[in-house]
Write a protein that holds these residues in place. Structure first.
Motif, PDB file in Angstrom:
ATOM      1  N   THR A   1      45.499  34.047  33.489  1.00  0.00           N
ATOM      2  CA  THR A   1      43.992  33.217  32.326  1.00  0.00           C
ATOM      3  C   THR A   1      43.997  32.568  32.148  1.00  0.00           C
ATOM      4  O   THR A   1      43.584  31.494  32.108  1.00  0.00           O
ATOM      5  CB  THR A   1      43.632  35.184  30.912  1.00  0.00           C
ATOM      6  OG1 THR A   1      44.976  34.474  30.242  1.00  0.00           O
ATOM      7  CG2 THR A   1      42.940  35.567  31.420  1.00  0.00           C
ATOM      8  N   VAL A   2      45.267  31.744  31.904  1.00  0.00           N
ATOM      9  CA  VAL A   2      45.539  30.045  31.209  1.00  0.00           C
ATOM     10  C   VAL A   2      45.890  29.031  32.491  1.00  0.00           C
ATOM     11  O   VAL A   2      45.357  28.717  33.205  1.00  0.00           O
ATOM     12  CB  VAL A   2      47.621  29.956  30.698  1.00  0.00           C
ATOM     13  CG1 VAL A   2      47.569  28.886  30.598  1.00  0.00           C
ATOM     14  CG2 VAL A   2      47.030  30.687  29.208  1.00  0.00           C
TER      15      VAL A   2
ATOM     16  N   GLU B   1      41.940  28.791  34.369  1.00  0.00           N
ATOM     17  CA  GLU B   1      41.313  28.761  33.395  1.00  0.00           C
ATOM     18  C   GLU B   1      41.837  27.082  33.611  1.00  0.00           C
ATOM     19  O   GLU B   1      41.129  26.008  33.865  1.00  0.00           O
ATOM     20  CB  GLU B   1      41.634  29.048  31.804  1.00  0.00           C
ATOM     21  CG  GLU B   1      40.663  27.993  31.262  1.00  0.00           C
ATOM     22  CD  GLU B   1      40.588  28.355  29.551  1.00  0.00           C
ATOM     23  OE1 GLU B   1      41.447  29.359  28.756  1.00  0.00           O
ATOM     24  OE2 GLU B   1      40.138  27.969  28.611  1.00  0.00           O
ATOM     25  N   ARG B   2      42.507  27.026  33.953  1.00  0.00           N
ATOM     26  CA  ARG B   2      43.076  24.873  34.416  1.00  0.00           C
ATOM     27  C   ARG B   2      42.835  25.030  35.603  1.00  0.00           C
ATOM     28  O   ARG B   2      42.519  23.839  35.719  1.00  0.00           O
ATOM     29  CB  ARG B   2      45.629  25.676  33.994  1.00  0.00           C
ATOM     30  CG  ARG B   2      45.580  25.444  32.714  1.00  0.00           C
ATOM     31  CD  ARG B   2      45.950  24.064  32.772  1.00  0.00           C
ATOM     32  NE  ARG B   2      46.479  23.722  30.706  1.00  0.00           N
ATOM     33  CZ  ARG B   2      46.890  23.118  30.468  1.00  0.00           C
ATOM     34  NH1 ARG B   2      47.338  22.138  31.018  1.00  0.00           N
ATOM     35  NH2 ARG B   2      47.452  23.350  28.915  1.00  0.00           N
TER      36      ARG B   2
ATOM     37  N   THR C   1      39.367  24.318  35.273  1.00  0.00           N
ATOM     38  CA  THR C   1      39.110  22.571  35.506  1.00  0.00           C
ATOM     39  C   THR C   1      40.163  21.591  35.914  1.00  0.00           C
ATOM     40  O   THR C   1      39.231  20.376  35.967  1.00  0.00           O
ATOM     41  CB  THR C   1      39.711  21.937  33.242  1.00  0.00           C
ATOM     42  OG1 THR C   1      41.394  23.375  33.493  1.00  0.00           O
ATOM     43  CG2 THR C   1      38.790  23.315  32.911  1.00  0.00           C
TER      44      THR C   1
ATOM     45  N   ASP D   1      37.586  21.471  41.930  1.00  0.00           N
ATOM     46  CA  ASP D   1      36.089  21.808  41.985  1.00  0.00           C
ATOM     47  C   ASP D   1      35.684  23.375  42.298  1.00  0.00           C
ATOM     48  O   ASP D   1      34.297  23.663  42.136  1.00  0.00           O
ATOM     49  CB  ASP D   1      35.198  20.984  42.954  1.00  0.00           C
ATOM     50  CG  ASP D   1      35.714  19.536  42.497  1.00  0.00           C
ATOM     51  OD1 ASP D   1      35.437  18.980  41.896  1.00  0.00           O
ATOM     52  OD2 ASP D   1      36.109  18.749  43.055  1.00  0.00           O
TER      53      ASP D   1
ATOM     54  N   ALA E   1      35.623  27.279  41.097  1.00  0.00           N
ATOM     55  CA  ALA E   1      34.718  28.111  40.154  1.00  0.00           C
ATOM     56  C   ALA E   1      35.725  28.611  39.279  1.00  0.00           C
ATOM     57  O   ALA E   1      37.259  29.059  40.470  1.00  0.00           O
ATOM     58  CB  ALA E   1      34.076  29.672  40.543  1.00  0.00           C
ATOM     59  N   THR E   2      36.037  29.444  38.193  1.00  0.00           N
ATOM     60  CA  THR E   2      36.938  29.968  37.275  1.00  0.00           C
ATOM     61  C   THR E   2      37.671  30.721  37.802  1.00  0.00           C
ATOM     62  O   THR E   2      36.141  31.826  37.966  1.00  0.00           O
ATOM     63  CB  THR E   2      37.002  29.365  36.064  1.00  0.00           C
ATOM     64  OG1 THR E   2      36.523  28.183  35.535  1.00  0.00           O
ATOM     65  CG2 THR E   2      38.323  30.130  34.904  1.00  0.00           C
TER      66      THR E   2
ATOM     67  N   LYS F   1      37.811  35.010  37.967  1.00  0.00           N
ATOM     68  CA  LYS F   1      37.519  36.265  37.488  1.00  0.00           C
ATOM     69  C   LYS F   1      38.711  37.584  36.905  1.00  0.00           C
ATOM     70  O   LYS F   1      39.107  37.619  37.895  1.00  0.00           O
ATOM     71  CB  LYS F   1      36.245  37.168  37.876  1.00  0.00           C
ATOM     72  CG  LYS F   1      35.749  38.018  36.921  1.00  0.00           C
ATOM     73  CD  LYS F   1      34.468  38.830  37.667  1.00  0.00           C
ATOM     74  CE  LYS F   1      35.283  39.876  38.573  1.00  0.00           C
ATOM     75  NZ  LYS F   1      34.565  41.091  38.974  1.00  0.00           N
ATOM     76  N   LEU F   2      38.796  37.649  35.929  1.00  0.00           N
ATOM     77  CA  LEU F   2      40.766  38.121  36.127  1.00  0.00           C
ATOM     78  C   LEU F   2      40.051  39.705  34.731  1.00  0.00           C
ATOM     79  O   LEU F   2      39.095  38.991  33.420  1.00  0.00           O
ATOM     80  CB  LEU F   2      41.327  37.158  35.108  1.00  0.00           C
ATOM     81  CG  LEU F   2      42.589  36.802  35.522  1.00  0.00           C
ATOM     82  CD1 LEU F   2      42.190  35.546  35.217  1.00  0.00           C
ATOM     83  CD2 LEU F   2      43.824  37.577  35.737  1.00  0.00           C
ATOM     84  N   GLU F   3      40.109  40.322  35.703  1.00  0.00           N
ATOM     85  CA  GLU F   3      40.108  42.686  34.457  1.00  0.00           C
ATOM     86  C   GLU F   3      41.519  42.449  34.577  1.00  0.00           C
ATOM     87  O   GLU F   3      42.111  42.998  35.645  1.00  0.00           O
ATOM     88  CB  GLU F   3      39.471  42.931  35.527  1.00  0.00           C
ATOM     89  CG  GLU F   3      37.843  42.645  35.399  1.00  0.00           C
ATOM     90  CD  GLU F   3      37.272  43.314  36.943  1.00  0.00           C
ATOM     91  OE1 GLU F   3      36.962  45.094  36.071  1.00  0.00           O
ATOM     92  OE2 GLU F   3      36.731  43.581  37.365  1.00  0.00           O
TER      93      GLU F   3
END
Lengths: 349, 424
Positions: free
Chosen positions: A42-43, A46-47, A50, A53, A55-56, A58-60
């Motif tokens: 997840t980290v 997210e990095r 940001t 360009d 999209a972030t 998605k994590l399940e």
């Protein structure tokens, strides 16, 4: 009149929701898999979101097995692109992937995670061998008077096992059977302490697994649910209690908890990375190559994961508790990220 | 004569005992209420005690020197240059200026007081205002989560302070100077999820909940009401309708996770709908709320007195006119109340969403019904399981937001009932 208007608007909203067609193309990377890798992935996600360009992602958090099952279901945007695992893919899972058309997979080994036995700073710390740990927590243990006979676990206090251990009742909180941490603990710690006992040495593999993998159910081992924060809180309030969880929770609470020595080894970053600490496992993720180029950003995400900024000596993954790989392994990982070689079944056997 | 006095005597004697019995009976009731209330008070005290700090954020007010040379940036409109530029350096230098006691060798310790995403804030600000380059700006940035925890919870044994002695000293100096400040946490309401507790927010989950609820309401209300009207007003009374009625009542008691399994099998695997989207979440929750709405709507229709139907029929209204003009308006308050309670139940649901992939880490705030999204109770669940201690207060804060919504919805149900209810 008002009522009519209200009814019409509700009906209208319903038809809009029902009619709008599903967007089949997906521009968000979909990642599933292990709850152990989740805090790290997840980290990175997210990095990545940001910094670039794209999209972030998605994590399940579905667990390693659940993730691989979803991953191997097929090619197409309704299936995930990447799955995380806290163990290696099994040959049977590889076959399942192949059978569903997921033929080209790349494997990445991303460092390790240690499982610790910790207690409050006020408690007496454990310095214990895996065999002693097995004797404390297994359902059936060898009879102290006749080492070839198995009896129900008779030990109530640590000191009953060995006089060097603390004179307090055995009370250990650990994860439930659904958890990957539990699997790893049972496989690495319990089996490690059990294999060489004379009572199980001549058993068939299945019988041995039955004995070695059974945790006691008469009270001293307490299943505490998946929430490791609860275990930490409980340890703080009861200094006779020990808890089993991942290294990242130890690091987060470093000033309040102490970790037991296992086979003389303290769980430190160095010991876990060097495979000295006995209860450590490698973490992986698998990429579906057919989706690279279809879902935007997959190769860039993998690059970010393997980058110096993430997994280097001062990388951000280290600060969230990942045991980062040594320099050579990281270089290999970066080569792999660039070339994305196919995983062969022979590697898994 | 003597017999009668002894009767009265007997009653008098037993009277005391009977009064005592009644007092005891009442006391049981009071005790029961006290237990229920104290459980509620403990719950609220715990959540508010833990969560109130989540509504505060710790920020750094810095005078940032946006020196192009230092940042390797000479044109802030050039995308490529922006990508390569160093946005951390100006922040470190600005903070170093506020800390005269920090030497050049303490740079990394100083850097660890600033939120890792502060440089992104600076980058975005400069992207928007390219003319800021080579000027000096006074800006506010998020502090590092460790600083946030230290400022809010120093001395609290439930939290672990990760700053070094030197860093604590600096933070205390900065607080005195007014550089480090705590203020209302608007970030919490403006951002989606994040792995950095200081940056994490519930906007994504709130929008996700809203979209899911819109789908649920839009589908379950008309279907539920139509089913109830047909069953009550038109359907013949026979074995088949009895069978349907029994099944609807049973459906209301089915554990919600089963509906999740059904949703996974039907909507995702069979119809090929995407995972983690509000539409599928709404469909699954529709299945879950439908029985509640049908049952309450039927009860509402039943409570409309038959004399009204007979009167309407008597002056020549058709069956449909009776239902639409008379029964439905009178039953509406009860139907709305039932629907709102069903929706409130759906709003707090996580189990069925687990299986259709809405329990996920999603940073971007969803823009539509087919964007990946999560919902409020799932956000609470995810934060409560995070290793970072600072997420505990965020989780409690999110619970408070969720409870506010639930209380609001229930209040709306009560208000509607009070306003629209008619008595005969």
């Amino acid at each position: 009149m008002k009522l009519k208007a209200a009814l019409t608007s509700v009906a209208l909203a319903g038809s809009i929701a029902a009619v709008s067609t599903p967007a089949m193309a997906r521009d968000t990377i979909s990642i599933v898999g292990s709850s152990t890798v989740y805090p790290f992935a997840t980290v990175v996600a997210e990095r990545f979101g940001t910094k670039t360009d794209f999209a972030t992602p998605k994590l399940e958090s579905t667990g390693s097995g659940g993730g691989l099952k979803l991953f191997c279901q097929g090619i197409g945007t309704q299936h995930p692109d990447i799955t995380n695992a806290s163990r290696r893919m099994k040959p049977s899972e590889y076959d399942m992937c192949q059978g569903n058309g997921v033929t080209d997979i790349t494997e990445f080994r991303i460092g390790s995670d240690g499982i610790v036995i910790a207690s409050s700073n006020n408690a007496e710390n454990l310095d214990i061998s895996l065999e002693q740990l097995f004797l404390a927590l297994a359902k059936e243990v060898p009879n102290p008077d006749n080492e070839n006979e198995l009896i129900a676990n008779p030990y109530d206090k640590w000191s009953d096992i060995d006089s060097s251990l603390p004179n307090v009742a055995i009370q250990v909180m650990g994860p439930p059977p659904t958890s990957g941490t539990r699997d790893a603990f049972v496989e690495l710690a319990m089996q490690g302490g059990c294999e060489d006992l004379p009572a199980v040495a001549d058993m068939s593999e299945d019988d041995m697994e039955g004995v070695c993998h059974s945790m006691r159910e008469d009270g001293p081992f307490i299943e505490a649910g998946e929430n490791d924060n609860l275990i930490v809180q409980k340890l703080m309030s009861d200094s006779g209690m020990y808890g089993i969880f991942g290294y990242s929770f130890l690091e987060e609470n470093a000033d309040r908890l102490q970790a037991a020595r296992l086979n003389g080894m303290v769980p430190t970053v160095e010991n876990i990375a060097a495979d000295q600490y006995p209860v450590a496992r490698s973490l992986f993720f698998y990429v579906k190559k057919a989706h690279v180029g279809v879902v935007p950003g997959i190769s860039e995400y993998v690059e970010e994961f393997a980058s110096q900024a993430a997994m280097g000596r001062n990388g951000y993954l280290k600060s969230v508790g990942l045991i980062v790989p040594p320099r050579d392994a990281l270089m290999d990982l970066q080569d792999k990220a660039a070339s994305m070689p196919n995983l062969q079944k022979s590697e898994l056997l | 004569m003597t017999d009668q006095t002894s009767q009265a005597e007997l009653v008098r004697q037993s009277l005391k005992r009977r009064y005592r019995k009644e007092r005891r009976f009442r006391a049981y009731g009071v005790i029961a209420i006290a237990i229920a209330l104290s459980a509620l008070v403990i719950l609220f005290a715990d959540i508010i005690g833990k969560g109130s700090a989540g509504f505060m954020k710790t920020t750094l007010n810095l005078e940032v020197e946006l020196d192009g040379e230092m940042m390797y940036l000479d044109d802030a409109t050039d995308e490529r240059q922006i990508k390569m530029a160093d946005f951390v350096e100006p922040l470190i230098q600005a903070l170093m200026k506020e800390l005269p006691s920090a030497s050049e060798s303490d740079r990394s310790a100083v850097r660890d007081l600033i939120n890792p995403y502060a440089s992104v804030t600076l980058r975005d600000a400069l992207k928007e205002n390219p003319d800021w380059l080579n000027t000096s700006r006074s800006m506010t940035f998020l502090a590092h989560t460790d600083v946030d925890v230290f400022v809010k919870h120093a001395g609290d044994s439930a939290y672990s302070i990760k700053l070094t002695e030197q860093q604590r000293d600096w933070v205390n100096q900065l607080v005195e100077k007014g550089v480090v400040e705590t203020s209302f946490n608007d970030t919490f309401f403006k951002n989606g999820d994040s792995r950095d507790p200081s940056k994490a927010g519930i906007l994504g989950a709130m929008i996700g909940s809203l979209l899911t609820m819109v789908v649920t309401l839009a589908l379950s209300f008309p279907i539920g009401v139509a089913a109830a009207i047909y069953l009550e007003e038109f359907a013949p009374q026979n074995k088949l309708t009895d069978f349907i009625e029994v099944n609807i009542n049973n459906l209301a008691a089915v554990p919600s996770i089963i509906f999740g399994l059904l949703g996974l099998a039907v909507f995702i695997n069979l119809f090929g709908m995407p995972r983690s989207v509000p539409v599928v979440g709404g469909l699954v929750l529709t299945l879950m709320t439908l029985p509640t709405i049908i049952i309450s709507s039927r009860a509402a229709i039943k409570s409309v007195p038959p004399s009204i139907r007979e009167a309407a029929e008597g002056i020549g209204a058709s069956k449909m006119q009776v239902v639409l003009h008379h029964v439905l308006p009178l039953a509406m308050p009860g139907m709305l109340t039932g629907s709102i309670i069903g929706m409130a139940q759906a709003l707090g649901e996580t189990a069925p969403l687990l299986l259709i992939g809405m329990v996920a880490f999603i940073v971007d705030v969803p823009n539509g019904f087919f964007d990946s999204a999560t919902v409020l109770p799932v956000q609470v669940f995810l934060w409560a399981g995070s290793p970072e201690l600072a997420f505990i207060e965020r989780a409690s804060a999110a619970i408070m937001v969720l409870l506010t919504f639930l209380i609001g919805m229930n209040a709306l149900a009560i208000w509607l009932r009070k306003r629209l209810e008619r008595r005969w």
